[in-house]
Design a protein around this motif. Sequence first.
Motif, mmCIF file in Angstrom:
data_model
loop_
_atom_site.group_PDB
_atom_site.id
_atom_site.type_symbol
_atom_site.label_atom_id
_atom_site.label_comp_id
_atom_site.label_asym_id
_atom_site.label_seq_id
_atom_site.Cartn_x
_atom_site.Cartn_y
_atom_site.Cartn_z
ATOM 1 N N ALA A 242 0.966 -1.163 0.171
ATOM 2 C CA ALA A 242 -0.072 0.096 -0.125
ATOM 3 C C ALA A 242 0.883 1.298 -0.144
ATOM 4 O O ALA A 242 1.525 1.540 1.212
ATOM 5 C CB ALA A 242 -0.836 -0.066 1.100
ATOM 6 N N LEU A 243 0.887 1.854 -1.121
ATOM 7 C CA LEU A 243 1.906 3.198 -1.312
ATOM 8 C C LEU A 243 1.105 4.333 -0.820
ATOM 9 O O LEU A 243 0.124 4.725 -1.106
ATOM 10 C CB LEU A 243 2.179 3.152 -2.767
ATOM 11 N N ILE A 244 2.036 5.099 -0.139
ATOM 12 C CA ILE A 244 1.668 6.578 0.560
ATOM 13 C C ILE A 244 2.658 7.343 0.078
ATOM 14 O O ILE A 244 3.974 7.075 0.371
ATOM 15 C CB ILE A 244 1.573 6.412 1.961
ATOM 16 N N ASP A 245 2.376 8.521 -0.471
ATOM 17 C CA ASP A 245 3.452 9.609 -0.805
ATOM 18 C C ASP A 245 3.974 10.336 0.382
ATOM 19 O O ASP A 245 3.525 10.937 1.140
ATOM 20 C CB ASP A 245 2.793 10.786 -1.577
ATOM 21 N N SER A 246 5.438 9.975 0.549
ATOM 22 C CA SER A 246 6.279 10.392 1.788
ATOM 23 C C SER A 246 6.393 11.997 1.902
ATOM 24 O O SER A 246 6.745 12.385 2.983
ATOM 25 C CB SER A 246 7.657 9.757 1.593
ATOM 26 N N GLY A 247 6.131 12.600 0.893
ATOM 27 C CA GLY A 247 5.952 14.025 0.907
ATOM 28 C C GLY A 247 4.590 14.806 1.342
ATOM 29 O O GLY A 247 4.711 16.147 1.441
#
Length: 232
Positions: A111-116
Motif C-alpha cells: 500500500a503506497l503513500i506519498d512520503s511528501g
Amino acid sequence: MEISSAIFDCSAPDLDSCPDESLPEFAFIGRSNVGKSSLLNMLAGKDGLARTSPTPGFTKLINIFTMNKTWRLVDLPGYGFAAGAKKDSSRFNHAVSRYLKQRTNLCLVFALIDSGLEPQDIDLEFIGWLARNAVPFVLVFTKTDKVTPATAQANIAAFTARIAGWFEKLPAIFTCSATMEQGRRELLGVIDEAMTAIRAEANQASAVPEDLTPGRKAQQIRKKRPDLSRPW
Ligand SMILES: Nc1nc2c(ncn2[C@@H]2O[C@H](COP(=O)(O)OP(=O)(O)OP(=O)(O)O)[C@@H](O)[C@H]2O)c(=O)[nH]1
Ligand SMILES: [Mg+2]
C-alpha cells in the motif's frame, strides 16, 4: 533475491479476466500518481515494464507480470482520480476492490503513500478499508528523493499515529524511491520471506496424512491466503 526474468502477462479489466491462481501475487495499490508502476519496474529491475506517466489515473487495468516464472507482481489502477466529472473520486475501481477481496493467491499488498504529504483522508480511508477487509499489506512511503529525510519521517510518524488504533500490531513500514533505487533490497526481501513461508506451507500440505478422507484432504491443501500473523 535476484530477478532473473520479468515478463508481462496480461492486462485484465476485471477479476474474472485475471489468469489462473496458480502463482502467488504481490500487488501495488495507492493513490493515482503515487508511484506504483515505477516501484514495480524498480523491483523487477526493468524500466518500462509497467508503463508510467506524470498524468494521474494512467494505469486503468489490472496489469500482471510474472517474475522468475514463480510469482507475480500486479500493478493496479490507483484511487483518488476520476476521469468522469460526476464520479466520486474517493471510490476506487470496482474491479480493484473485487481483486483485493477475492483473489485467493493474493499474498501481500504494497500500500503506497506519498512520503511528501501529510496524512491524506483518502489514504487513511483506504488503509481502513484494507484493515476491515483483512487484506494483508505493508505500507510503503514513496518518492523519498523528493523530500528531506526529516519531512518524510514526520509524515510517516503522523500517518502511523492516525492508524495505530486500528491494529493490534501496526503493519510493517518501508520507504522507497524509484528514482534513486532506494528500498529495492528490503521490498524484495519481504517477497522472498513470503515465498519461503508459502513453500513451507505447501510442503506441510503435501504431508497431510494418507488416512484422511479425500474431502478432508482437499480441504487441508486448498489454497488459502497466508496467515495474517506473519512477522511483517
Ligand atoms: N521523484 C520521483 N518521482 C517518481 C518516483 N516514482 C514515481 N515517480 C514519478 O511519479 C509519476 C507517477 O508515477 P507512476 O509510477 O506512473 O505512478 P502510478 O501510481 O502508477 O500512477 P497511476 O497509474 O496513474 O495510478 C511519474 O512521473 C514518475 O516518474 C520516485 O520515487 N521519485
Ligand atoms: Mg500506474
